[in-house]
Scaffold this active site. Structure first.
Site, PDB file in Angstrom:
ATOM      1  N   GLU A   1      -9.965   2.582   1.278  1.00 33.73           N
ATOM      2  CA  GLU A   1      -8.790   1.854   1.739  1.00 33.73           C
ATOM      3  C   GLU A   1      -9.256   0.710   2.630  1.00 33.73           C
ATOM      4  O   GLU A   1      -9.913   0.945   3.657  1.00 33.73           O
ATOM      5  CB  GLU A   1      -7.827   2.772   2.505  1.00 33.73           C
TER       6      GLU A   1
ATOM      7  N   THR B   1     -14.218   8.147   8.145  1.00 36.42           N
ATOM      8  CA  THR B   1     -13.581   6.844   8.318  1.00 36.42           C
ATOM      9  C   THR B   1     -14.642   5.913   8.890  1.00 36.42           C
ATOM     10  O   THR B   1     -15.286   6.249   9.885  1.00 36.42           O
ATOM     11  CB  THR B   1     -12.376   6.926   9.270  1.00 36.42           C
TER      12      THR B   1
ATOM     13  N   GLN C   1      -6.284  15.521  -1.616  1.00 36.32           N
ATOM     14  CA  GLN C   1      -5.106  15.102  -0.869  1.00 36.32           C
ATOM     15  C   GLN C   1      -3.812  15.475  -1.601  1.00 36.32           C
ATOM     16  O   GLN C   1      -2.859  15.977  -0.990  1.00 36.32           O
ATOM     17  CB  GLN C   1      -5.160  13.586  -0.623  1.00 36.32           C
TER      18      GLN C   1
ATOM     19  N   HIS D   1       0.830  -1.210   0.000  1.00 36.27           N
ATOM     20  CA  HIS D   1       0.000   0.000   0.000  1.00 36.27           C
ATOM     21  C   HIS D   1       0.864   1.259   0.000  1.00 36.27           C
ATOM     22  O   HIS D   1       0.596   2.213  -0.732  1.00 36.27           O
ATOM     23  CB  HIS D   1      -0.917   0.003   1.220  1.00 36.27           C
TER      24      HIS D   1
END
Length: 325
Positions: free
Chosen positions: A202, A260, A243, A136
């Site tokens: 993610e 999240t 981002q 990742h």
């Protein structure tokens, strides 16, 4: 060992698992109930405690399962966790009649999952997002830098992480808003404002700390396992275009802080014991203060699927394993 509660052979919640969570019965949504999952049902831990089912030396002296979150129970540490697991395994097994043969208690404490709404299982005061997977870290680094410099030099020497924000943590199933912010389109001379055009997910796994530590008193690597209550699946939503523009020099901000999501179910480390395996070798070796006597991880398959709007067909887009994290 089998349970008297009907559990499909394909269920993620057999008697061996018994993950902990928190729910609100749709018949009484004003009160949060602590629970474990088994099959397609939840077991109300507060009702079992009120009925005197937790009679061991630790749990008989507390009303931790009558609280609105798992924090008090988790703070009791390994003796309480083990006592709860052993008690629940016994009560729900087909060989034990204390709960099975008490119709009133059984009907009040065992509720179909379809009749409850899951909520965050614990009060999260803070969390840290670690860059633990080499795959990742390389893939994400390559999105913003040349692949030859995707991994920063420090990555192989220390736990790379940053403090997240607890205010936008939500439970699975809770809708989130597409973020709006500032980005720099390709070949554009200046930034523009608008909705994110590069929403990303993610697939991650989070550790839920149980006992924690006092400020200024670190937890040694060899003691970490006894402080971790369990693991949850986590989706750290990301707005990649926001981002990319904002992250220099201090790191991501709005691109990562808008949502999240975590699973409502905490799978305990005790339940994961049969899946324990040796962790990947650290090369080069880390400094002594980070070294463990026995390094391990868990062999657990992880997948992520996407169901497009207007469709009922899910497509698997990610297959991985906890050993890679």
């Amino acid at each position: 060992m089998e349970s008297f509660v009907l559990v499909s052979p394909h269920s993620d919640f057999p008697l061996h698992n018994l993950p902990f969570g928190a729910c609100r019965p749709r018949s009484d949504p004003s009160r949060t109930r602590l629970c474990v999952a088994i099959g397609d049902s939840v077991v109300d831990l507060g009702q079992l405690q009120e009925a005197g089912c937790f009679s061991g030396p630790v749990l008989s002296k507390t009303i931790c399962f009558s609280q609105g979150s798992l924090n008090e129970f988790m703070s009791l540490g390994q003796p309480a966790w083990q006592e709860a697991r052993e008690t629940l395994t016994r009560l729900l097994s087909s060989a034990e009649g204390h709960l099975r043969d008490n119709a009133a208690l059984r009907e009040g404490a065992i509720i179909p999952q379809s009749e409850v709404t899951m909520v965050l299982p614990a009060r999260i005061g803070d969390y840290t997002d670690f860059y633990t997977s080499k795959h990742h870290a390389f893939n994400c680094g390559s999105m913003f830098r040349d692949p030859s410099a995707a991994l920063a030099p420090n990555w192989v020497h220390l736990p790379v992480g940053y403090h997240g924000r607890a205010s936008s943590l939500v439970v699975s199933g809770h809708g989130v808003h597409r973020p709006w912010g500032q980005m720099l389109p390709l070949s554009a001379p200046s930034p523009v404002e608008g909705p994110c055009q590069a929403v990303d997910f993610e697939l991650e796994v989070a550790c839920i700390m149980g006992t924690g530590n006092e400020l200024g008193s670190p937890i040694r690597p060899d003691d970490a396992a006894s402080a971790i209550f369990g693991l949850v699946l986590l989706n750290d939503w990301s707005a990649r275009d926001l981002q990319k523009w904002e992250m220099a020099p201090l790191g991501p901000f709005n691109g990562k802080n808008w949502a999240t999501q975590v699973s409502p179910w905490i799978v305990t480390t005790a339940a994961l014991e049969p899946f324990k395996c040796e962790a990947n070798k650290q090369d080069p070796p880390v400094l002594p203060y980070l070294q463990e006597t026995n390094r391990h991880t868990w062999d657990v398959a992880l997948t992520a699927g996407i169901t497009p709007a207007g469709s009922e067909v899910e497509t698997t887009v990610t297959r991985s394993n906890l050993t890679h994290l």
